[in-house]
Design a protein around this motif. Sequence first.
Motif, short mmCIF file in Angstrom:
data_model
loop_
_atom_site.label_atom_id
_atom_site.label_comp_id
_atom_site.label_asym_id
_atom_site.label_seq_id
_atom_site.Cartn_x
_atom_site.Cartn_y
_atom_site.Cartn_z
N ALA A 119 86.58 36.47 97.99
CA ALA A 119 86.22 36.83 96.74
C ALA A 119 85.03 36.33 96.16
CB ALA A 119 87.43 36.66 95.81
N TYR A 120 84.81 34.98 96.47
CA TYR A 120 83.52 34.33 95.98
C TYR A 120 82.51 34.90 96.67
CZ TYR A 120 85.76 30.28 93.54
OH TYR A 120 86.43 29.45 92.61
N VAL A 121 82.72 35.03 98.08
CA VAL A 121 81.42 35.70 98.79
C VAL A 121 81.12 36.99 98.17
CG1 VAL A 121 80.74 36.48 101.19
CG2 VAL A 121 82.02 34.32 100.84
N PHE A 129 84.21 43.86 95.54
CA PHE A 129 85.48 43.47 96.13
C PHE A 129 85.07 43.16 97.54
CE2 PHE A 129 85.26 48.03 96.69
CZ PHE A 129 85.57 48.30 98.40
N ALA A 130 85.91 42.39 97.86
CA ALA A 130 86.13 42.01 99.51
C ALA A 130 87.06 42.56 100.13
CB ALA A 130 86.32 40.54 99.35
N VAL A 131 86.93 42.89 101.41
CA VAL A 131 88.09 43.52 102.23
C VAL A 131 88.41 42.62 103.48
CG1 VAL A 131 88.50 45.45 103.65
CG2 VAL A 131 87.02 45.81 101.89
N LEU A 132 89.83 42.36 103.47
CA LEU A 132 90.00 41.48 104.70
C LEU A 132 91.50 41.94 105.18
CD1 LEU A 132 91.36 38.21 103.08
CD2 LEU A 132 90.36 40.11 101.79
N ARG A 133 91.83 41.45 106.56
CA ARG A 133 93.29 41.80 107.07
C ARG A 133 94.40 40.71 106.60
NH1 ARG A 133 89.61 42.79 111.64
NH2 ARG A 133 89.92 44.88 111.95
N GLY A 134 93.83 39.68 105.83
CA GLY A 134 94.94 38.71 105.85
C GLY A 134 95.94 38.69 105.30
N TRP A 186 77.01 17.16 101.49
CA TRP A 186 77.31 17.23 102.62
C TRP A 186 78.69 16.90 103.02
CZ3 TRP A 186 73.72 13.83 100.65
CH2 TRP A 186 73.93 12.44 100.77
N GLY A 187 79.29 16.83 104.05
CA GLY A 187 80.58 16.52 104.39
C GLY A 187 81.57 17.88 104.45
N ILE A 188 82.73 17.81 104.05
CA ILE A 188 83.54 18.89 103.97
C ILE A 188 83.17 19.95 102.61
CG2 ILE A 188 85.89 19.86 103.67
CD1 ILE A 188 86.90 17.23 104.85
N THR A 189 82.44 21.00 103.06
CA THR A 189 81.72 21.71 101.74
C THR A 189 82.56 22.78 101.02
OG1 THR A 189 80.77 22.85 103.39
CG2 THR A 189 79.52 20.90 102.82
N GLY A 190 83.72 23.13 101.70
CA GLY A 190 84.55 24.22 101.14
C GLY A 190 83.81 25.39 100.48
N VAL A 191 83.76 25.71 99.23
CA VAL A 191 83.25 27.17 98.85
C VAL A 191 82.33 26.78 97.69
CG1 VAL A 191 85.12 28.80 99.93
CG2 VAL A 191 85.42 27.73 97.65
N GLN A 192 81.85 25.57 97.57
CA GLN A 192 80.96 25.11 96.16
C GLN A 192 79.89 26.02 96.28
OE1 GLN A 192 82.52 23.03 98.50
NE2 GLN A 192 82.22 20.89 97.62
N LYS A 193 79.16 26.37 97.27
CA LYS A 193 77.95 27.16 97.42
C LYS A 193 78.38 28.40 96.70
CE LYS A 193 76.83 29.01 101.11
NZ LYS A 193 76.21 29.22 102.64
N GLU A 194 79.20 29.18 97.33
CA GLU A 194 79.57 30.36 97.05
C GLU A 194 79.86 30.60 95.60
OE1 GLU A 194 80.16 30.21 101.49
OE2 GLU A 194 80.66 28.96 99.81
N ALA A 195 80.75 29.68 95.07
CA ALA A 195 81.41 29.53 93.82
C ALA A 195 80.04 29.59 92.69
CB ALA A 195 82.14 28.52 93.31
N VAL A 196 78.99 28.47 93.17
CA VAL A 196 77.64 28.75 92.34
C VAL A 196 77.02 29.75 92.27
CG1 VAL A 196 75.52 27.27 91.91
CG2 VAL A 196 77.54 25.94 92.32
N LEU A 197 76.79 30.29 93.31
CA LEU A 197 76.04 31.64 93.44
C LEU A 197 76.90 32.88 92.90
CD1 LEU A 197 74.59 31.23 97.14
CD2 LEU A 197 73.45 30.72 95.16
N ALA A 198 77.90 33.00 92.76
CA ALA A 198 78.75 33.88 92.19
C ALA A 198 78.81 33.45 90.55
CB ALA A 198 80.17 34.01 92.66
#
Length: 275
Positions: A119-121, A129-134, A186-198
Amino acid sequence: MTNTWEGSPMATVVPLAEAVAELVHDGDSVAMEGFTHLIPYAAGHEIIRQGRRDLTLIRMTPDLLYDQMIGMGCARKLVFSWGGNPGVGSLHRFRDAVQNSWPAPLEIEEHSHAGIANAYVAGASGLPFAVLRGYRGTDLPAHTPNIKPITCPFTGEELTAVPAINPDVAVVHAQRADRRGNVQLWGITGVQKEAVLAARRSLVTVEELVEELEPRPGAIVLPGWAITHVSEAPGGSHPSYSAGYSTRDNDFYLAWDEIGRDRETFVAWMKENIL
């Protein structure tokens, strides 16, 4: 696209209290991301001090920070994919809000990790919207209205869709930034980048400001033109950690189980240590 950063000037470096006052308003949707480390505690505490209310809090893994914000009455709704005190147990203020509406009723919208990340992406990509099988084979669609079936127009396969996340404000913590507002983490980056860009607006707190970012293998650079404000906040991820700068305060996570368990103990601790 809903993003407002395209064509905008570079991020400005401002004090944390000023950044929160400008960017976070009552009723906003606020995503505060950081996975295992780089959790933006300093910014969350400033939001509490400024008395924000009716926030929709978004976070892939809400832990102690959101427990504190919920317990202090900041939240109206929580959008999440897992919630708890990592390695310890429940979030008692979160539980109290859901079960007993204390200090205020809390609406919840539960997803999977993959659902929130996608959803962030989608939000960062300007897609609706985002589409997934999960979600197939789970009971989450029966409990979360924002999970809908969708049929692939090419194969006929039934998939699931979730609406894009475009927060009013994204808040993340990082290791450093330069004076022009370019951020390096750096390190475990999670979804920080996507959240900021969204997000429509964004705040990045950093351990330190430097004149120039030195190249570092595996590091992510968030360009200043994608960020609204940067604030220097050394130790701003405590009790989590910032790789290369601090270590996790495991004792605090253990202590929080007792602090958060009782309403009066919680309020007294928040008044003494945060307010």
